[in-house]
Design an enzyme around this catalytic site. Structure first.
Site, PDB file in Angstrom:
ATOM      1  N   ASP A 142       0.882  -1.180   0.024  1.00  0.00           N
ATOM      2  CA  ASP A 142      -0.235   0.030  -0.043  1.00  0.00           C
ATOM      3  C   ASP A 142       0.798   1.188  -0.211  1.00  0.00           C
ATOM      4  O   ASP A 142       1.784   1.395   0.947  1.00  0.00           O
ATOM      5  CB  ASP A 142      -0.778  -0.069   1.145  1.00  0.00           C
ATOM      6  CG  ASP A 142      -2.290   0.734   1.143  1.00  0.00           C
ATOM      7  OD1 ASP A 142      -2.054   1.764   0.339  1.00  0.00           O
ATOM      8  OD2 ASP A 142      -3.294   0.250   1.530  1.00  0.00           O
ATOM      9  N   ASP A 153      -2.807   4.889  -2.277  1.00  0.00           N
ATOM     10  CA  ASP A 153      -3.827   5.249  -1.534  1.00  0.00           C
ATOM     11  C   ASP A 153      -3.931   6.730  -1.999  1.00  0.00           C
ATOM     12  O   ASP A 153      -3.225   7.788  -2.627  1.00  0.00           O
ATOM     13  CB  ASP A 153      -3.256   5.462   0.075  1.00  0.00           C
ATOM     14  CG  ASP A 153      -4.098   6.010   1.110  1.00  0.00           C
ATOM     15  OD1 ASP A 153      -4.951   5.419   1.371  1.00  0.00           O
ATOM     16  OD2 ASP A 153      -3.721   7.219   1.557  1.00  0.00           O
ATOM     17  N   GLU A 179      -6.678   4.335  -5.517  1.00  0.00           N
ATOM     18  CA  GLU A 179      -7.762   4.474  -4.954  1.00  0.00           C
ATOM     19  C   GLU A 179      -8.211   6.127  -5.432  1.00  0.00           C
ATOM     20  O   GLU A 179      -7.549   7.135  -4.893  1.00  0.00           O
ATOM     21  CB  GLU A 179      -7.756   4.712  -3.353  1.00  0.00           C
ATOM     22  CG  GLU A 179      -8.868   4.795  -2.515  1.00  0.00           C
ATOM     23  CD  GLU A 179      -8.617   5.475  -1.212  1.00  0.00           C
ATOM     24  OE1 GLU A 179      -9.433   5.281  -0.500  1.00  0.00           O
ATOM     25  OE2 GLU A 179      -7.532   5.989  -0.876  1.00  0.00           O
ATOM     26  N   HIS A 207     -10.975  -1.735   4.140  1.00  0.00           N
ATOM     27  CA  HIS A 207     -10.785  -1.269   5.582  1.00  0.00           C
ATOM     28  C   HIS A 207     -11.340  -0.025   6.020  1.00  0.00           C
ATOM     29  O   HIS A 207     -11.517   0.223   7.274  1.00  0.00           O
ATOM     30  CB  HIS A 207      -9.541  -1.181   5.850  1.00  0.00           C
ATOM     31  CG  HIS A 207      -8.731  -0.293   4.999  1.00  0.00           C
ATOM     32  ND1 HIS A 207      -8.636  -0.286   3.808  1.00  0.00           N
ATOM     33  CD2 HIS A 207      -8.235   0.997   5.718  1.00  0.00           C
ATOM     34  CE1 HIS A 207      -8.117   0.889   3.506  1.00  0.00           C
ATOM     35  NE2 HIS A 207      -7.719   1.576   4.229  1.00  0.00           N
ATOM     36  N   ASP A 208     -12.225   0.689   4.989  1.00  0.00           N
ATOM     37  CA  ASP A 208     -12.647   1.801   5.402  1.00  0.00           C
ATOM     38  C   ASP A 208     -14.206   1.612   5.081  1.00  0.00           C
ATOM     39  O   ASP A 208     -14.957   2.790   5.512  1.00  0.00           O
ATOM     40  CB  ASP A 208     -12.281   2.967   3.850  1.00  0.00           C
ATOM     41  CG  ASP A 208     -10.884   3.542   4.206  1.00  0.00           C
ATOM     42  OD1 ASP A 208     -10.321   3.340   5.323  1.00  0.00           O
ATOM     43  OD2 ASP A 208     -10.335   3.796   3.135  1.00  0.00           O
TER      44      ASP A 208
HETATM   45  C1  GLC Z   1      -7.197   6.124   2.324  1.00  0.00           C
HETATM   46  C2  GLC Z   1      -7.204   5.093   3.072  1.00  0.00           C
HETATM   47  C3  GLC Z   1      -7.786   5.330   4.478  1.00  0.00           C
HETATM   48  C4  GLC Z   1      -6.843   6.418   5.039  1.00  0.00           C
HETATM   49  C5  GLC Z   1      -6.872   7.554   4.064  1.00  0.00           C
HETATM   50  C6  GLC Z   1      -5.758   8.590   4.567  1.00  0.00           C
HETATM   51  O1  GLC Z   1      -8.657   6.647   2.017  1.00  0.00           O
HETATM   52  O2  GLC Z   1      -7.875   4.029   2.547  1.00  0.00           O
HETATM   53  O3  GLC Z   1      -7.855   4.192   5.313  1.00  0.00           O
HETATM   54  O4  GLC Z   1      -7.220   6.915   6.259  1.00  0.00           O
HETATM   55  O5  GLC Z   1      -6.591   7.219   2.636  1.00  0.00           O
HETATM   56  O6  GLC Z   1      -4.578   7.793   4.081  1.00  0.00           O
END
Ligand code: GLC
Ligand code: CA
Length: 546
Positions: free
Chosen positions: A99, A200, A242, A316-317
């Site tokens: 990641d 990310d 993402e 995980h979110d």
């Molecule tokens: C992404 C991750 C999340 C994190 C955010 C900041 O959305 O999936 O878990 O809090 O980025 O890094």
């Protein structure tokens, strides 16, 4: 036709290391714990593991705040453990995706510490510092984790930008040196033999804070192309970005192979269909099912040969899908979990399974806010309390959408703490571990786990699932999700009842076939008479048509 890639028929499994398996009984999952479960993942049949961040981190946002990209978090183990994990996974034919958090670092990263300590050092420009305007924040930009995106550095009386927590200062991608530092680091991990990367919040790196631009900034694709050329583009790796703000048009910019950016992106359009439009994820609305089909249909058909989809319900979110859009009652939990899996996995794209999804883990309800850990939900709680929201309503939002729903420890068996750890875990285990756990799933031929395993096998055996065209049927029906996949003479028909009332499915006359075979169903005795099917609650059937 797209050039074939190894990741076109791969299935990815996401591990949130903190919650997966604790090998040394300190209450926190770790790398050795993951190694001990690789055979379990091999049994499921996945090809790739996406590992949420394992780098050094003070854990303000559980590893998404990195203080050293080239070292491992103490609680998770050592670099030697990491090398062993790579080796043990590779020995089993499983690749590891790291990641990459490139939009920000931790405020405890040495770059930021230098930047703060010495405003004249070169590191100052690694971040985004601005002078106050009228004695206040430079502008009205907000943090995703509540409040202003600007934090005052008292030392220099300047503000720095943080689109997430104030312990996650944003990096300044306009500075070429920053980009090169990050590319070097990516190459460090490539040299270790990783299979690729999840990037990310990558759509934020082209931000232009002075113009209030965050996602999809003007230089975004230039940067990603530059990163590709300098790092992973030279190898045959899987990269997935993402991108909360992606439309199909934008997704093609990222994932059209001729552009040399990424393999694919996570789009979140379907994920936002149960919130009040224009408000936040905490402002709950019922799922618009017709819209859900419309969104999937759009993504399935529009990327076509100019891009590649990722397929997911969970990460995980996000809250657990069986509690969110399935039915986690005792009667329907297994049926609806399998139905949701079927509807997703027969689509075109690379499927992602989030730990625990394959055994039907559910959302959790903790009585008190003190039992929660996630910074996003804790900040929201404080903000809404101060704005006068009723506590009861805030808790309702947390129960529905809080990120800790996905982060309770993995439920391995019915022993203490679900077999995750012998001591009290960092976050409470969902008390339903006694019934919902891996051990039960492995023992039962008809378990959710075995349903996922069969879905993965079907993808491996049927090219039509990987490359076939997608056609949505029954687009205006209030309960039925149905589509056809087609490649040359191969046809797969998926018919699913999304709700708990019986429904009648009548096959569209335009669909020609001579016979059919059931590849998989979540009922033992599903009908082979596809002209007209009486679908029972959450029934989901995959037919192969001849
Ligand atoms: C992404 C991750 C999340 C994190 C955010 C900041 O959305 O999936 O878990 O809090 O980025 O890094
Ligand atoms: Ca541990």
């Amino acid at each position: 036709m797209l050039e074939k890639k190894w990741w076109h028929n791969s299935v990815v499994y996401q591990i949130y290391p903190r919650s997966f398996c604790d090998s040394n009984n300190d209450g926190i999952g770790d790398l050795r714990g993951i190694i001990s479960k690789l055979d379990y993942l091999k049994e499921l049949g996945i090809d790739v593991i996406w590992l949420s961040p394992v780098y050094k981190s003070p854990n303000d946002d559980n590893g998404y705040d990195i203080s050293d990209y080239r070292d491992i978090m103490d609680e998770f183990g050592t670099m030697e453990d990491m090398d062993n994990l790579l080796k043990e996974a590779n020995d089993r034919g499983i690749k590891i995706l790291m990641d990459l958090v490139l939009n920000h670092t931790s405020d405890e990263h040495k770059w930021f510490m230098e930047a703060k300590k010495n405003p004249n050092s070169k590191y100052r420009d690694y971040y985004v510092f601005r002078k106050p305007v009228d004695g206040k924040e430079p502008n009205e930009m907000k943090s995703t984790f509540s409040g202003s995106a600007w934090e005052l550095d008292k030392n220099s009386n300047e503000y720095y930008l943080h689109l997430f927590s104030k312990k996650q200062p944003d990096l300044n991608w306009e500075n070429e040196e920053v980009r090169n530092e990050l590319y070097d680091m990516i190459n460090f991990w490539i040299d270790k033999g990783v299979g690729g990367f999840r990037l990310d919040v990558i759509d934020l790196v082209g931000k232009e804070p002075d113009k209030l631009i965050t996602a999809n900034g003007p230089k975004l694709h230039e940067y990603i192309n530059e990163m590709n050329i300098n790092t992973f583009g030279k190898y045959d790796l899987l990269t997935v970005g993402e991108t909360w703000g992606a439309t199909p048009k934008i997704a093609k910019l990222y994932s059209n192979p001729i552009r040399n950016e990424l393999s694919m992106v996570f789009q979140f359009e379907h994920i936002s269909l149960d919130e009040i439009p224009g408000k936040t994820k905490w402002d709950l609305a019922p799922l618009n099912f017709i819209k859900l089909k419309e969104v999937f249909n759009k993504w399935q058909t529009e990327l076509d040969n100019e891009g590649w989809n990722s397929l997911f319900w969970n990460n995980h979110d996000l809250p657990r899908i069986v509690s969110r859009w399935g039915n986690d009652s005792e009667e329907y939990r297994e049926l609806s979990a399998k139905m949701l899996a079927t509807v997703l996995h027969m689509q075109k794209g690379t499927p992602y399974i989030y730990q625990g999804e394959e055994i039907g883990m559910t959302n959790v309800v903790f009585d008190s806010i003190d039992e929660y850990n996630d910074i996003e939900l804790l900040n929201m709680y404080k903000e809404r309390i101060s704005e006068g929201y009723k506590e009861e309503d805030i808790m309702k939002s947390i129960y529905a959408k809080g990120r800790d729903n996905a982060r309770t420890p993995m439920q391995w068996d019915d022993s203490l703490n679900g077999g995750f750890s012998k001591v009290k875990p960092w976050l409470k285990v969902n008390p339903n571990y006694v019934d919902i756990n891996v051990k039960n799933n492995l023992e039962d031929e008809n378990s959710i786990f075995n349903h996922y395993k069969k879905l993965i096998k079907i993808r491996k055996n049927e090219d039509v699932v990987v490359y076939g065209d997608f056609k949505l049927l029954y687009k205006d029906h209030n309960s039925i999700f149905s589509y056809i996949r087609e490649l040359n003479d191969e046809k797969i028909l998926v018919v699913a009842n999304f709700y708990d009332k019986d429904e009648e499915f009548v096959l569209d006359k335009s669909i020609k076939y001579e016979g059919c075979e059931i590849l998989l169903s979540n009922y033992k005795d599903s009908s082979k008479d596809i002209e007209k099917i009486n679908l029972r609650p959450y029934e989901a059937i995959i037919y192969k048509l001849k």
